[in-house]
Design a protein around this motif. Structure first.
Motif, PDB file in Angstrom:
ATOM      1  N   PHE A  70     -37.505 -24.631 -34.833  1.00  0.00           N
ATOM      2  CA  PHE A  70     -36.922 -23.453 -35.461  1.00  0.00           C
ATOM      3  C   PHE A  70     -36.870 -23.556 -36.983  1.00  0.00           C
ATOM      4  CE2 PHE A  70     -33.322 -26.091 -34.159  1.00  0.00           C
ATOM      5  CZ  PHE A  70     -32.541 -26.138 -35.313  1.00  0.00           C
ATOM      6  N   THR A  71     -36.674 -24.762 -37.534  1.00  0.00           N
ATOM      7  CA  THR A  71     -36.630 -24.924 -38.990  1.00  0.00           C
ATOM      8  C   THR A  71     -37.995 -24.645 -39.607  1.00  0.00           C
ATOM      9  OG1 THR A  71     -34.909 -26.606 -38.773  1.00  0.00           O
ATOM     10  CG2 THR A  71     -36.061 -26.507 -40.876  1.00  0.00           C
ATOM     11  N   GLY A  72     -39.033 -25.270 -39.055  1.00  0.00           N
ATOM     12  CA  GLY A  72     -40.396 -25.052 -39.545  1.00  0.00           C
ATOM     13  C   GLY A  72     -40.819 -23.607 -39.400  1.00  0.00           C
ATOM     14  N   GLN A  73     -40.480 -22.992 -38.260  1.00  0.00           N
ATOM     15  CA  GLN A  73     -40.834 -21.595 -38.020  1.00  0.00           C
ATOM     16  C   GLN A  73     -40.155 -20.673 -39.019  1.00  0.00           C
ATOM     17  OE1 GLN A  73     -40.234 -20.425 -33.932  1.00  0.00           O
ATOM     18  NE2 GLN A  73     -42.092 -21.465 -33.266  1.00  0.00           N
ATOM     19  N   SER A  74     -38.862 -20.917 -39.289  1.00  0.00           N
ATOM     20  CA  SER A  74     -38.133 -20.052 -40.211  1.00  0.00           C
ATOM     21  C   SER A  74     -38.686 -20.174 -41.631  1.00  0.00           C
ATOM     22  CB  SER A  74     -36.640 -20.376 -40.201  1.00  0.00           C
ATOM     23  OG  SER A  74     -36.413 -21.675 -40.708  1.00  0.00           O
ATOM     24  N   GLN A  75     -39.068 -21.389 -42.044  1.00  0.00           N
ATOM     25  CA  GLN A  75     -39.608 -21.580 -43.392  1.00  0.00           C
ATOM     26  C   GLN A  75     -41.021 -21.026 -43.511  1.00  0.00           C
ATOM     27  OE1 GLN A  75     -38.951 -25.749 -44.243  1.00  0.00           O
ATOM     28  NE2 GLN A  75     -36.737 -25.483 -44.209  1.00  0.00           N
ATOM     29  N   ALA A  76     -41.815 -21.113 -42.430  1.00  0.00           N
ATOM     30  CA  ALA A  76     -43.141 -20.504 -42.405  1.00  0.00           C
ATOM     31  C   ALA A  76     -43.009 -18.982 -42.521  1.00  0.00           C
ATOM     32  CB  ALA A  76     -43.871 -20.864 -41.113  1.00  0.00           C
ATOM     33  N   LEU A  77     -42.012 -18.448 -41.839  1.00  0.00           N
ATOM     34  CA  LEU A  77     -41.739 -17.008 -41.865  1.00  0.00           C
ATOM     35  C   LEU A  77     -41.304 -16.555 -43.251  1.00  0.00           C
ATOM     36  CD1 LEU A  77     -41.385 -14.330 -40.515  1.00  0.00           C
ATOM     37  CD2 LEU A  77     -39.371 -15.172 -39.364  1.00  0.00           C
ATOM     38  N   ARG A  78     -40.465 -17.359 -43.921  1.00  0.00           N
ATOM     39  CA  ARG A  78     -40.020 -17.050 -45.281  1.00  0.00           C
ATOM     40  C   ARG A  78     -41.216 -16.963 -46.236  1.00  0.00           C
ATOM     41  NH1 ARG A  78     -35.922 -21.103 -48.247  1.00  0.00           N
ATOM     42  NH2 ARG A  78     -37.763 -22.421 -48.242  1.00  0.00           N
ATOM     43  N   LEU A  79     -42.144 -17.927 -46.126  1.00  0.00           N
ATOM     44  CA  LEU A  79     -43.340 -17.932 -46.966  1.00  0.00           C
ATOM     45  C   LEU A  79     -44.211 -16.707 -46.698  1.00  0.00           C
ATOM     46  CD1 LEU A  79     -45.313 -19.341 -48.940  1.00  0.00           C
ATOM     47  CD2 LEU A  79     -46.228 -20.596 -46.989  1.00  0.00           C
ATOM     48  N   ALA A  80     -44.392 -16.368 -45.427  1.00  0.00           N
ATOM     49  CA  ALA A  80     -45.231 -15.223 -45.056  1.00  0.00           C
ATOM     50  C   ALA A  80     -44.637 -13.912 -45.585  1.00  0.00           C
ATOM     51  CB  ALA A  80     -45.386 -15.160 -43.540  1.00  0.00           C
ATOM     52  N   ILE A  81     -43.315 -13.748 -45.465  1.00  0.00           N
ATOM     53  CA  ILE A  81     -42.657 -12.533 -45.969  1.00  0.00           C
ATOM     54  C   ILE A  81     -42.809 -12.445 -47.478  1.00  0.00           C
ATOM     55  CG2 ILE A  81     -40.410 -11.419 -46.308  1.00  0.00           C
ATOM     56  CD1 ILE A  81     -39.647 -12.462 -43.481  1.00  0.00           C
ATOM     57  N   ALA A  82     -42.624 -13.575 -48.177  1.00  0.00           N
ATOM     58  CA  ALA A  82     -42.766 -13.601 -49.637  1.00  0.00           C
ATOM     59  C   ALA A  82     -44.185 -13.213 -50.043  1.00  0.00           C
ATOM     60  CB  ALA A  82     -42.417 -14.978 -50.174  1.00  0.00           C
ATOM     61  N   ARG A  83     -45.189 -13.735 -49.331  1.00  0.00           N
ATOM     62  CA  ARG A  83     -46.593 -13.411 -49.635  1.00  0.00           C
ATOM     63  C   ARG A  83     -46.883 -11.936 -49.400  1.00  0.00           C
ATOM     64  NH1 ARG A  83     -49.945 -18.553 -47.030  1.00  0.00           N
ATOM     65  NH2 ARG A  83     -49.724 -19.938 -48.823  1.00  0.00           N
ATOM     66  N   ALA A  84     -46.312 -11.381 -48.338  1.00  0.00           N
ATOM     67  CA  ALA A  84     -46.517  -9.959 -48.038  1.00  0.00           C
ATOM     68  C   ALA A  84     -45.882  -9.083 -49.123  1.00  0.00           C
ATOM     69  CB  ALA A  84     -45.935  -9.626 -46.672  1.00  0.00           C
ATOM     70  N   LEU A  85     -44.692  -9.470 -49.587  1.00  0.00           N
ATOM     71  CA  LEU A  85     -44.008  -8.715 -50.646  1.00  0.00           C
ATOM     72  C   LEU A  85     -44.810  -8.738 -51.947  1.00  0.00           C
ATOM     73  CD1 LEU A  85     -40.333  -9.822 -49.950  1.00  0.00           C
ATOM     74  CD2 LEU A  85     -41.239  -7.511 -49.683  1.00  0.00           C
ATOM     75  N   VAL A  86     -45.466  -9.868 -52.234  1.00  0.00           N
ATOM     76  CA  VAL A  86     -46.312  -9.970 -53.431  1.00  0.00           C
ATOM     77  C   VAL A  86     -47.535  -9.052 -53.301  1.00  0.00           C
ATOM     78  CG1 VAL A  86     -47.823 -11.525 -54.746  1.00  0.00           C
ATOM     79  CG2 VAL A  86     -45.529 -12.261 -54.116  1.00  0.00           C
ATOM     80  N   LYS A  87     -48.082  -8.945 -52.081  1.00  0.00           N
ATOM     81  CA  LYS A  87     -49.220  -8.041 -51.854  1.00  0.00           C
ATOM     82  C   LYS A  87     -48.828  -6.591 -52.129  1.00  0.00           C
ATOM     83  CE  LYS A  87     -52.114 -10.515 -48.535  1.00  0.00           C
ATOM     84  NZ  LYS A  87     -52.635 -10.534 -47.161  1.00  0.00           N
ATOM     85  N   ILE A  88     -47.587  -6.229 -51.784  1.00  0.00           N
ATOM     86  CA  ILE A  88     -47.102  -4.868 -52.009  1.00  0.00           C
ATOM     87  C   ILE A  88     -46.878  -4.615 -53.495  1.00  0.00           C
ATOM     88  CG2 ILE A  88     -45.144  -3.307 -51.633  1.00  0.00           C
ATOM     89  CD1 ILE A  88     -44.893  -4.671 -48.825  1.00  0.00           C
ATOM     90  N   ASN A  89     -46.169  -5.555 -54.156  1.00  0.00           N
ATOM     91  CA  ASN A  89     -45.845  -5.385 -55.577  1.00  0.00           C
ATOM     92  C   ASN A  89     -46.032  -6.717 -56.297  1.00  0.00           C
ATOM     93  OD1 ASN A  89     -44.903  -4.662 -58.055  1.00  0.00           O
ATOM     94  ND2 ASN A  89     -42.816  -4.186 -57.390  1.00  0.00           N
ATOM     95  N   ALA A  90     -47.097  -6.830 -57.089  1.00  0.00           N
ATOM     96  CA  ALA A  90     -47.450  -8.092 -57.754  1.00  0.00           C
ATOM     97  C   ALA A  90     -46.407  -8.530 -58.780  1.00  0.00           C
ATOM     98  CB  ALA A  90     -48.816  -7.972 -58.412  1.00  0.00           C
ATOM     99  N   GLU A  91     -45.603  -7.599 -59.305  1.00  0.00           N
ATOM    100  CA  GLU A  91     -44.593  -7.960 -60.314  1.00  0.00           C
ATOM    101  C   GLU A  91     -43.460  -8.811 -59.732  1.00  0.00           C
ATOM    102  OE1 GLU A  91     -44.721  -3.827 -61.233  1.00  0.00           O
ATOM    103  OE2 GLU A  91     -46.712  -4.716 -61.381  1.00  0.00           O
ATOM    104  N   ASP A  92     -43.286  -8.762 -58.408  1.00  0.00           N
ATOM    105  CA  ASP A  92     -42.223  -9.540 -57.757  1.00  0.00           C
ATOM    106  C   ASP A  92     -42.548 -11.033 -57.691  1.00  0.00           C
ATOM    107  OD1 ASP A  92     -40.887  -7.192 -57.317  1.00  0.00           O
ATOM    108  OD2 ASP A  92     -41.664  -6.931 -55.281  1.00  0.00           O
ATOM    109  N   LYS A  93     -43.814 -11.395 -57.948  1.00  0.00           N
ATOM    110  CA  LYS A  93     -44.254 -12.784 -57.769  1.00  0.00           C
ATOM    111  C   LYS A  93     -43.448 -13.760 -58.614  1.00  0.00           C
ATOM    112  CE  LYS A  93     -48.377 -15.577 -57.275  1.00  0.00           C
ATOM    113  NZ  LYS A  93     -49.839 -15.570 -57.194  1.00  0.00           N
ATOM    114  N   LYS A  94     -43.150 -13.380 -59.857  1.00  0.00           N
ATOM    115  CA  LYS A  94     -42.442 -14.281 -60.779  1.00  0.00           C
ATOM    116  C   LYS A  94     -41.053 -14.636 -60.237  1.00  0.00           C
ATOM    117  CE  LYS A  94     -41.986 -15.082 -65.670  1.00  0.00           C
ATOM    118  NZ  LYS A  94     -42.106 -14.602 -67.029  1.00  0.00           N
ATOM    119  N   ALA A  95     -40.319 -13.637 -59.751  1.00  0.00           N
ATOM    120  CA  ALA A  95     -38.967 -13.854 -59.216  1.00  0.00           C
ATOM    121  C   ALA A  95     -39.018 -14.723 -57.959  1.00  0.00           C
ATOM    122  CB  ALA A  95     -38.304 -12.525 -58.910  1.00  0.00           C
ATOM    123  N   LEU A  96     -39.984 -14.449 -57.079  1.00  0.00           N
ATOM    124  CA  LEU A  96     -40.120 -15.221 -55.843  1.00  0.00           C
ATOM    125  C   LEU A  96     -40.547 -16.658 -56.138  1.00  0.00           C
ATOM    126  CD1 LEU A  96     -41.848 -12.495 -53.674  1.00  0.00           C
ATOM    127  CD2 LEU A  96     -39.591 -13.433 -53.254  1.00  0.00           C
TER     128      LEU A  96
END
Length: 128
Positions: A70-96
């Motif tokens: 569950f720990t590895g899965q949750s952290q993998a999920l966090r990374l995937a969500i962050a990457r998807a958010l960057v695809k939507i709006n590239a300006e968010d990358k710096k904050a993430l």
């Protein structure tokens, strides 16, 4: 807005995320977030990138996740969500990136070596 797809990995876990506009519903392997991850701490880890950008109620997240615990899965999920958010709006990358959500944690379990009980542990040795 169309569906945005991203992948996150951590240890042996792989998370595929599909982000679409919605009401903030997170579905993991066709189950609700609270059903899949009962732990409040793990739920917090998953929601971190969404809460950082204040978009938790703006997107629906559909996830396929397998491998690891569950720990590895949750952290993998966090990374995937962050990457998807960057695809939507590239300006968010710096904050993430500042919070460390964009960096892939490459640490994995070291393989067991022959002639040893574990990766680095040696069998007990005595001269007598």
């Amino acid at each position: 807005m169309e569906v945005v797809h991203a992948i996150g990995r951590r240890k042996a876990a792989v998370a595929r995320v599909y982000l679409s506009e919605g009401t903030g519903k997170i579905t993991i392997n066709k189950r609700d977030l609270k059903d899949y991850f009962p732990s409040e701490l793990v739920q917090f880890v998953v929601k971190q990138p969404l809460n950082l950008l204040n978009v938790a109620e703006k997107y629906d997240v559909k996830v396929n996740v397998y491998g690891g615990g569950f720990t590895g899965q949750s952290q993998a999920l966090r990374l995937a969500i962050a990457r998807a958010l960057v695809k939507i709006n590239a300006e968010d990358k710096k904050a993430l990136r500042a919070e460390g959500f964009i960096t892939r944690d490459s640490r994995v379990v070291e393989r067991k070596k022959p002639g040893q009980p574990k990766a680095r542990r040696r069998f007990q040795f005595s001269k007598r």
